[in-house]
Design a protein around this motif. Structure first.
Motif, PDB file in Angstrom:
ATOM      1  N   THR B  90       0.831  -1.313  -0.009  1.00 47.54           N
ATOM      2  CA  THR B  90       0.097   0.031   0.077  1.00 47.54           C
ATOM      3  C   THR B  90       0.741   1.156   0.012  1.00 47.54           C
ATOM      4  N   ASP B  91       2.106   1.334   0.741  1.00 48.23           N
ATOM      5  CA  ASP B  91       2.596   2.432   0.839  1.00 48.23           C
ATOM      6  C   ASP B  91       3.289   2.924  -0.639  1.00 48.23           C
ATOM      7  N   ALA B 144      -9.043  -1.642   3.010  1.00 47.52           N
ATOM      8  CA  ALA B 144      -9.048  -0.196   2.675  1.00 47.52           C
ATOM      9  C   ALA B 144      -7.705   0.332   2.902  1.00 47.52           C
ATOM     10  N   VAL B 145      -7.453   1.480   2.924  1.00 47.35           N
ATOM     11  CA  VAL B 145      -6.285   2.487   3.293  1.00 47.35           C
ATOM     12  C   VAL B 145      -6.823   3.504   3.818  1.00 47.35           C
ATOM     13  N   THR B 146      -6.304   3.872   5.162  1.00 44.87           N
ATOM     14  CA  THR B 146      -6.624   5.102   5.851  1.00 44.87           C
ATOM     15  C   THR B 146      -5.952   6.251   5.497  1.00 44.87           C
ATOM     16  N   ALA B 147      -6.649   7.438   5.754  1.00 43.27           N
ATOM     17  CA  ALA B 147      -5.783   8.782   5.894  1.00 43.27           C
ATOM     18  C   ALA B 147      -4.500   8.859   6.613  1.00 43.27           C
ATOM     19  N   ASP B 148      -4.474   8.197   7.626  1.00 45.70           N
ATOM     20  CA  ASP B 148      -3.301   8.095   8.482  1.00 45.70           C
ATOM     21  C   ASP B 148      -2.126   7.547   7.669  1.00 45.70           C
ATOM     22  N   LYS B 152       1.286   9.302   6.414  1.00 44.78           N
ATOM     23  CA  LYS B 152       2.708   8.869   6.808  1.00 44.78           C
ATOM     24  C   LYS B 152       3.688   8.740   5.575  1.00 44.78           C
ATOM     25  N   VAL B 153       3.194   8.385   4.495  1.00 49.56           N
ATOM     26  CA  VAL B 153       3.641   8.099   3.397  1.00 49.56           C
ATOM     27  C   VAL B 153       4.106   9.745   2.713  1.00 49.56           C
ATOM     28  N   ARG B 154       2.987  10.711   2.730  1.00 47.89           N
ATOM     29  CA  ARG B 154       3.356  12.030   2.405  1.00 47.89           C
ATOM     30  C   ARG B 154       4.653  12.701   3.037  1.00 47.89           C
ATOM     31  N   GLY B 155       4.412  12.404   4.450  1.00 53.66           N
ATOM     32  CA  GLY B 155       5.598  13.053   5.147  1.00 53.66           C
ATOM     33  C   GLY B 155       6.939  12.280   5.126  1.00 53.66           C
ATOM     34  N   GLY B 156       6.843  11.365   4.294  1.00 50.49           N
ATOM     35  CA  GLY B 156       8.063  10.707   4.193  1.00 50.49           C
ATOM     36  C   GLY B 156       8.728   9.738   5.479  1.00 50.49           C
TER      37      GLY B 156
END
Lengths: 431, 156
Positions: B90-91, B144-148, B152-156
């Motif tokens: 998912t990441d 499902a994938v969560t906003a958290d 986390k991926v967006r923040g690197g």
């Protein structure tokens, strides 16, 4: 088969119920009475026979030699690039099949005793052997160092009667945006892609070892991608059919809705003289207004014309996103007289009318007189998709791709889904 | 053709021929009456809400290339149904949606070499919704994938 019968019934119902057809160049025209003939739906008196049921997916253009041998070009990522096919016993079906050449791509043609074939960056030729199916297997490089690009990389080509070779060098983008296919991104101005791409280049047909930079001549500019090209020997002129830009509503939702995006721009049929500029990426062709309009990347809003008033218009246009992928001017005497010197165009079918249903999986005919269209375009062959509604291009069972005229004046059509080849003949009697 | 569809077509024909022009433009399209509604699997109210939010994002930003059926376009845009890219890590999938993708990839044995633009302008919730929608559509049946996870991926 049942689908086709259904389609035929539907077509007849539509035709019977809704005469007369509207006066609109961009809409699909009426056909003459359609008959069911195998998978393809053709006009009265025409018949489709299957030359070979399947070869490879990604089958592209083809050429038919004077002795009836067929050379089919393939664009597989691996494997051979040309499939040579022969009907040795004259029963109408291929029974000899040979593969050769490592050159994968789109273009193929026979000229002055050589088989020419193109990759994404080069054009090669093989010397034909009299009577033999396979040519010499040593490839001569005619042109090299054409631009390396991902989008619109097909180097289709054609020949005139004066020893010249014309090569499509498509634009490497949709609309020369600063950020490719990004909503609201403006167009680059000047567009650097116009220097070596988005144009048709002329070369010496008989000289080996040419490069675009040293030997090429930019014959015309402002074209997005013209996979379909042919020289009209009747009017002594180059013609091409262009893949127009797409995603107007996705990229510019303030100016276009999804319906407009599905119906714009028209796919332009171009008559090309030396030095012509057809306007890409600054302009697109509105097939309803019959006018070139300023692209939204360059300040257009669906109404403004601006600098596009000075760009050359097409001679006609097909509906948006139908994806013209081959063009031939019919020179034979086998079909009825009205087809002589007219244009056949394969329309590969759309992907970019989404979320509207996809359309255009057919072969069209445009009657010509004195080098100009003489009447509206017609559906010549239909039924390729074999489904009532194409939601996405993967729904289509076949997609018409390449076109060639046989020595007897019959018409050959390739399919890019499974590499089927049909031969269209005319008997004069309804089937 | 089922009979009710056929009669629907007849009704369509005889009601739509006044203008002519509109009908002709639609000559190649099936009339509304012929388009079967897609059957929805039975799901909880919450899952349906996520699917609707995710479908909205999909229809606006993804469908134009990956198509209404999620099956992509041959030689141009890869399919999203039953592929490792969608149902696997998912990441990686979140990263592709946020940052886009360039260069050659292989999906279901086919090579694709195109450009997918970044979608980092979508919120964490929108990215989670659309990924959840894709992972449960087009023949997929992945969690499902969560906003958290997206944050986390967006923040690197």
């Amino acid at each position: 088969m049942r689908n086709i019968i259904k389609s035929s019934i539907m077509s007849l119902l539509v035709l019977a119920a809704c005469q007369p057809a509207p006066e609109n160049a961009a809409s699909e025209p009426e056909s003459t009475a359609l008959v069911d003939d195998g998978e393809l739906v053709l006009g009265d008196g025409f018949r489709a026979t299957v030359v070979i049921d399947s070869t490879y997916k990604n089958a592209r253009h083809l050429v038919v030699h004077q002795n009836g041998d067929i050379y089919l070009k393939m664009r597989a990522d691996d494997g051979n690039g040309v499939l040579a096919l022969r009907d040795s016993d004259g029963d109408g079906k291929v029974d000899v099949r040979e593969e050769f050449s490592s050159i994968n791509g789109t273009g193929i043609d026979i000229h002055d005793g050589y088989l020419y074939t193109s990759s994404k960056r080069e054009i090669y030729r093989y010397k034909m052997n009299d009577g033999a199916l396979l040519p010499d297997t040593t490839a001569e490089m005619v042109i090299s160092e054409l631009p390396d690009q991902i989008s619109h990389a097909a180097k289709s080509f054609t020949f005139d009667d004066s020893g010249n070779l014309y090569v499509n060098v498509g634009a490497p983008s949709n609309a020369c945006q600063q950020e490719t296919r990004t909503a609201g991104s403006k167009g680059q101005d000047p567009c650097p892609q116009l220097e070596w791409q988005a144009s048709i280049w002329r070369f010496d047909a008989n000289q080996v070892g040419q490069t675009q930079q040293e030997h090429g001549y930019k014959y015309c500019t402002g074209i997005r991608n013209c996979v379909a090209m042919d020289w009209d020997h009747n009017s002594n002129s180059l013609f091409a059919v262009m893949h127009g830009r797409d995603q107007l509503s996705f990229l510019w939702p303030d100016y276009f809705d999804d319906k407009q995006s599905a119906e714009l721009p028209g796919e332009e049929f171009l008559q090309i003289d030396e030095g012509d500029d057809f306007g890409w990426p600054f302009c697109y062709y509105d097939g309803f207004k019959n006018q070139k309009l300023l692209a939204p990347e360059y300040g257009g809003n669906g109404e403004e014309i601006g600098l596009c008033a000075n760009k050359k218009d097409p001679v006609m246009a097909f509906p948006a996103h139908y994806a013209p992928n081959d063009l031939i001017f019919y020179q034979g005497d086998h079909f009825p007289e009205r087809y002589k010197n007219g244009a056949f165009v394969t329309l590969h079918g759309s992907w970019n009318r989404a979320p509207e249903p996809q359309q255009g999986y057919l072969v069209a005919f445009v009657p010509f007189k004195d080098g100009k269209p003489n009447g509206k375009w017609e559906v010549f062959a239909n039924g390729f998709a074999q489904v009532d509604t194409v939601k996405g291009p993967n729904d289509a069972k076949h997609r018409p791709m390449g076109l060639a005229e046989g020595p007897d004046g019959s018409l050959y059509i390739t399919d890019s889904v499974k590499g089927k080849i049909w031969r269209i003949t005319y008997s004069g009697t309804p089937t | 053709m089922k009979y009710y569809q056929f009669f629907g077509l007849l009704v369509f024909l005889f009601t739509s021929c006044g203008g002519g022009q509109e009908q002709s433009q639609d000559q190649n399209q099936a009339p509304e009456s012929m388009i079967q509604p897609e059957s929805e699997p039975e799901t909880s109210t919450e899952a349906v809400a996520v699917n609707e939010a995710g479908k909205k994002v999909y229809d606006q930003y993804c469908l134009v290339c990956h198509q209404a059926d999620g099956q992509g376009v041959p030689n141009a845009f890869p399919p999203l149904g039953e592929t490792e890219y969608v149902n696997g890590d998912t990441d990686r999938l979140i990263g592709i949606v946020l940052n886009g993708l360039n260069g050659e990839i292989e999906v279901k044995g086919q090579i694709y070499n195109g450009v997918m633009v970044p979608h980092n302008f979508l919120s964490d919730q929108e990215v989670a919704d659309v990924i959840t929608y894709v992972r449960s559509s087009f023949g997929n049946n992945s969690p499902a994938v969560t906003a958290d996870q997206v944050a986390k991926v967006r923040g690197g």
